[in-house]
Design a protein around this motif. Structure first.
Motif, short mmCIF file in Angstrom:
data_model
loop_
_atom_site.label_atom_id
_atom_site.label_comp_id
_atom_site.label_asym_id
_atom_site.label_seq_id
_atom_site.Cartn_x
_atom_site.Cartn_y
_atom_site.Cartn_z
N PRO A 18 0.63 -1.16 0.19
CA PRO A 18 -0.24 -0.31 0.29
C PRO A 18 0.85 1.27 0.12
CG PRO A 18 -0.16 -0.95 2.18
CD PRO A 18 1.25 -1.74 2.01
N VAL A 19 0.28 2.46 -1.09
CA VAL A 19 1.24 3.29 -1.10
C VAL A 19 0.24 4.59 -1.29
CG1 VAL A 19 3.17 2.57 -2.22
CG2 VAL A 19 0.98 3.63 -3.61
N VAL A 20 0.40 6.05 -0.47
CA VAL A 20 0.01 6.91 -0.45
C VAL A 20 0.39 7.63 -1.53
CG1 VAL A 20 0.77 8.37 1.46
CG2 VAL A 20 -1.34 8.82 0.54
N LYS A 43 -4.59 6.83 -2.88
CA LYS A 43 -3.83 5.74 -2.13
C LYS A 43 -4.30 4.58 -3.17
CE LYS A 43 -5.27 7.94 2.50
NZ LYS A 43 -5.33 7.66 4.01
N GLU A 45 -2.36 0.57 -4.55
CA GLU A 45 -1.73 -0.25 -3.80
C GLU A 45 -0.54 -1.13 -5.11
OE1 GLU A 45 -2.04 -4.44 -1.97
OE2 GLU A 45 -3.16 -3.29 -0.17
N ASP A 61 5.40 7.18 -0.66
CA ASP A 61 5.75 6.94 0.85
C ASP A 61 4.51 5.56 0.84
OD1 ASP A 61 7.85 8.65 1.75
OD2 ASP A 61 6.25 9.67 2.56
N ASP A 63 1.80 3.72 2.95
CA ASP A 63 0.73 4.34 3.74
C ASP A 63 0.57 3.43 4.60
OD1 ASP A 63 -1.65 5.09 3.94
OD2 ASP A 63 -2.70 4.31 2.70
N GLU A 65 -1.91 3.51 7.05
CA GLU A 65 -3.28 3.38 7.47
C GLU A 65 -3.38 2.21 7.16
OE1 GLU A 65 -5.15 7.18 6.01
OE2 GLU A 65 -4.67 8.00 7.19
N ARG A 66 -2.48 1.20 6.42
CA ARG A 66 -3.14 0.08 5.07
C ARG A 66 -2.61 -1.25 5.74
NH1 ARG A 66 -4.85 0.49 -0.35
NH2 ARG A 66 -3.49 2.43 -0.60
N GLN A 104 7.66 1.67 9.64
CA GLN A 104 7.58 3.49 9.95
C GLN A 104 7.45 3.57 11.00
OE1 GLN A 104 5.42 5.07 6.83
NE2 GLN A 104 6.85 4.19 6.20
#
Length: 187
Positions: A18-20, A43, A45, A61, A63, A65-66, A104
């Motif tokens: 997962p990325v943002v 957001k 993948e 970056d 993510d 949150e996931r 992270q």
């Protein structure tokens, strides 16, 4: 840093992470047809092979949150520790995403105790699941599809390798017992 650490694991580069997006960009993505338009804040993948160069260039970056939280990891550990014979199904990419979550935490530079706790919890999960894999292989070295489907990619590779090795060893021991000592025959 992310690229180096992740590529040391036993993973195909097709695993999804997962990325943002942190910066607008139009990019040709290796392996995909055409161009990928990335809008800041989006957001998505991406495969590891697509994400790593973009992470290194500062376009995306991970993510957080996931990714699994410390609470999620503790829940997995608790369930795994309850029954020594039953292994729960985990996502194929569980270890990668859990390690990304720990990375992270390290990058934030926050609570060192939480980071240490997350690492210890993840190692406990690995140890508990390894014990179950070893027990399954020694009970029956034939690959079980049902058992295998519950494993992560790394565990599945280990399980298949152990099954092959144990099966070959057992077969050679059966041959040895049934045919006798080959050295005695040679003389």
């Amino acid at each position: 840093m992310v690229a180096i650490e992740i590529t040391k694991t036993l993973l195909p580069l097709s695993i999804q992470v997962p990325v943002v997006v942190v910066q607008d960009m139009k990019t040709a993505v290796r392996g995909a047809s055409g161009e990928l338009v990335l809008r800041k804040g989006a957001k998505l993948e991406l495969s590891l092979s697509e994400a790593l160069p973009l992470i290194e260039r500062g376009v995306v970056d991970i993510d957080p949150e996931r990714l699994p939280t410390l609470r999620d990891m503790n829940k997995v550990r608790w369930i795994e520790s309850r029954d020594p014979s039953e292994i729960q199904k985990l996502d194929e990419d569980f270890y990668v995403k859990a390690r990304l979550a720990i990375m992270q935490m390290e990058l934030k530079g926050g609570d060192d105790r939480a980071t240490s706790s997350a690492k210890a919890t993840l190692l406990d999960i690995i140890r508990l699941r390894l014990q179950k894999i070893l027990k399954a292989v020694t009970a029956n070295p034939e690959l079980s599809r049902d058992f295998s489907e519950k494993l992560t990619l790394e565990e599945r590779a280990l399980y298949a390798s152990l099954c092959r090795s144990v099966k070959m060893w057992y077969s050679s021991m059966v041959d040895f017992v049934e045919r006798g000592d080959p050295l005695a025959r040679a003389g």
